[in-house]
Design a protein around this motif. Structure first.
Motif, PDB file in Angstrom:
ATOM      1  N   SER A  46      45.132  44.815  52.018  1.00 25.63           N
ATOM      2  CA  SER A  46      44.209  46.096  51.292  1.00 25.63           C
ATOM      3  C   SER A  46      44.743  45.744  49.848  1.00 25.63           C
ATOM      4  O   SER A  46      44.114  45.901  48.707  1.00 25.63           O
ATOM      5  CB  SER A  46      44.144  47.103  52.051  1.00 25.63           C
ATOM      6  N   LEU A  49      43.776  42.829  47.765  1.00 23.14           N
ATOM      7  CA  LEU A  49      42.344  42.915  47.101  1.00 23.14           C
ATOM      8  C   LEU A  49      42.087  43.934  46.377  1.00 23.14           C
ATOM      9  O   LEU A  49      41.357  43.738  45.263  1.00 23.14           O
ATOM     10  CB  LEU A  49      41.640  43.169  48.635  1.00 23.14           C
ATOM     11  N   ASP A  50      42.630  45.104  46.371  1.00 24.20           N
ATOM     12  CA  ASP A  50      42.644  46.231  45.576  1.00 24.20           C
ATOM     13  C   ASP A  50      43.153  45.698  44.101  1.00 24.20           C
ATOM     14  O   ASP A  50      42.442  46.070  42.992  1.00 24.20           O
ATOM     15  CB  ASP A  50      43.338  47.334  45.935  1.00 24.20           C
ATOM     16  N   GLU A  52      43.231  42.659  42.900  1.00 21.55           N
ATOM     17  CA  GLU A  52      42.109  41.534  42.330  1.00 21.55           C
ATOM     18  C   GLU A  52      40.945  42.350  41.618  1.00 21.55           C
ATOM     19  O   GLU A  52      40.422  42.030  40.735  1.00 21.55           O
ATOM     20  CB  GLU A  52      41.777  40.643  43.480  1.00 21.55           C
ATOM     21  N   GLU A  53      40.451  43.264  42.694  1.00 23.22           N
ATOM     22  CA  GLU A  53      39.153  44.106  42.039  1.00 23.22           C
ATOM     23  C   GLU A  53      39.431  44.974  40.968  1.00 23.22           C
ATOM     24  O   GLU A  53      38.778  44.975  39.896  1.00 23.22           O
ATOM     25  CB  GLU A  53      38.873  45.054  43.404  1.00 23.22           C
ATOM     26  N   GLN A  54      40.664  45.527  40.737  1.00 23.63           N
ATOM     27  CA  GLN A  54      40.981  46.205  39.389  1.00 23.63           C
ATOM     28  C   GLN A  54      41.300  45.314  38.327  1.00 23.63           C
ATOM     29  O   GLN A  54      40.378  45.742  37.349  1.00 23.63           O
ATOM     30  CB  GLN A  54      42.352  46.958  39.792  1.00 23.63           C
ATOM     31  N   ASP A  56      39.648  42.558  38.026  1.00 23.49           N
ATOM     32  CA  ASP A  56      38.222  42.115  37.608  1.00 23.49           C
ATOM     33  C   ASP A  56      37.385  43.040  36.969  1.00 23.49           C
ATOM     34  O   ASP A  56      36.705  42.922  36.056  1.00 23.49           O
ATOM     35  CB  ASP A  56      37.553  41.599  38.934  1.00 23.49           C
ATOM     36  N   ALA A  57      37.747  44.473  37.401  1.00 22.46           N
ATOM     37  CA  ALA A  57      36.988  45.624  36.963  1.00 22.46           C
ATOM     38  C   ALA A  57      37.606  45.711  35.325  1.00 22.46           C
ATOM     39  O   ALA A  57      36.449  45.930  34.372  1.00 22.46           O
ATOM     40  CB  ALA A  57      37.114  46.808  37.498  1.00 22.46           C
ATOM     41  N   THR A  60      35.821  42.897  33.149  1.00 20.50           N
ATOM     42  CA  THR A  60      34.268  43.075  32.973  1.00 20.50           C
ATOM     43  C   THR A  60      34.299  44.305  31.946  1.00 20.50           C
ATOM     44  O   THR A  60      33.353  44.192  30.986  1.00 20.50           O
ATOM     45  CB  THR A  60      33.687  43.799  34.259  1.00 20.50           C
ATOM     46  N   TRP A  78      36.863  32.420  44.777  1.00 15.35           N
ATOM     47  CA  TRP A  78      37.002  32.861  46.115  1.00 15.35           C
ATOM     48  C   TRP A  78      35.822  32.475  46.901  1.00 15.35           C
ATOM     49  O   TRP A  78      35.885  32.576  48.032  1.00 15.35           O
ATOM     50  CB  TRP A  78      37.271  34.343  46.427  1.00 15.35           C
TER      51      TRP A  78
END
Length: 223
Positions: A46, A49-50, A52-54, A56-57, A60, A78
């Motif tokens: 987790s 993954l967090d 990676e998401e951060q 990407d955000a 963006t 991915w």
């Protein structure tokens, strides 16, 4: 996979796909059926993954509609083709890869094999061994992505390259911290990996610093 003419050192059957598949295998083995974090392994996954998401955000938020249109038209790394077989014949390299990437890839492979054996013992340092397992192959993945983007030499590609190098450093820092804990627990091989790992981190930081001096990148979060 057809080699990118602007990054001819990449494999025809992209080696990054193999690294990602190995990580997916770890995810599948330890994924939660309820979506909740119940184990140490799930917490470590987790965490990644967090991250990676951060990232990407943040990327963006730095883009305008024009850049987002191009990015969304590309297939995310991915979601690379999972149905292709891991045929050795497909691992033919078109030309020599950068020596740094070659060294980093071999380092990651050696560390992964070592910590997998340590984790299998299920002793008191298994948490650190698993954290290294999850993070180690992300380093060459991010490095390969960054090198590929850097070859395109446009503002968006340079921006993505900066993000990928920054993530490689984050993952390597986690690896070095866990290896240090393992070394303190008298794992001699962990100690042996600390020095080259630190050198790789320094070289990644130097490369990122050079990119950050390039003002063509769109965003400022990594500058």
């Amino acid at each position: 996979m057809i080699a990118d003419p602007q990054a001819p050192w990449m494999f025809r059957r992209d080696e990054v796909d193999l690294l990602e598949e190995d990580i997916d295998d770890l995810y599948d083995l330890h994924q939660s059926t309820t979506g909740r974090v119940h184990t140490t392994e799930q917490a470590i996954i987790s965490e990644q993954l967090d991250t990676e998401e951060q990232a990407d955000a943040e990327l963006t938020m730095q883009m305008d509609v024009k850049w987002l249109t191009r990015l969304h038209a590309q297939k995310p790394s991915w979601e690379s083709d999972r149905e292709r077989l891991r045929d050795e014949d497909d691992l033919t390299c078109d030309v020599s890869r950068p020596p740094f990437y070659e060294q980093l890839f071999r380092f990651a492979d050696q560390v992964f094999v070592y910590v997998s054996d340590v984790y299998a013992r299920q002793d008191e340092i298994k948490e650190h061994a698993f954290r290294v397992q999850v993070n180690i192959k992300m380093v060459p993945i991010k490095c390969a992505n960054a090198l590929s983007e850097e070859q395109h030499d446009d503002p968006l590609s340079l921006m993505i390259a900066k993000k990928e190098f920054a993530l490689a450093i984050i993952y390597l820092e986690r690896i070095l911290l866990s290896l240090a804990f393992m070394a303190a627990a008298h794992e001699d091989r962990a100690q042996e990996f600390l020095a080259p790992g630190t050198q790789f981190k320094q070289r990644l930081q130097q490369h990122l610093a050079r990119l950050l001096r390039d003002r063509r990148g769109i965003g400022t979060d990594y500058e």
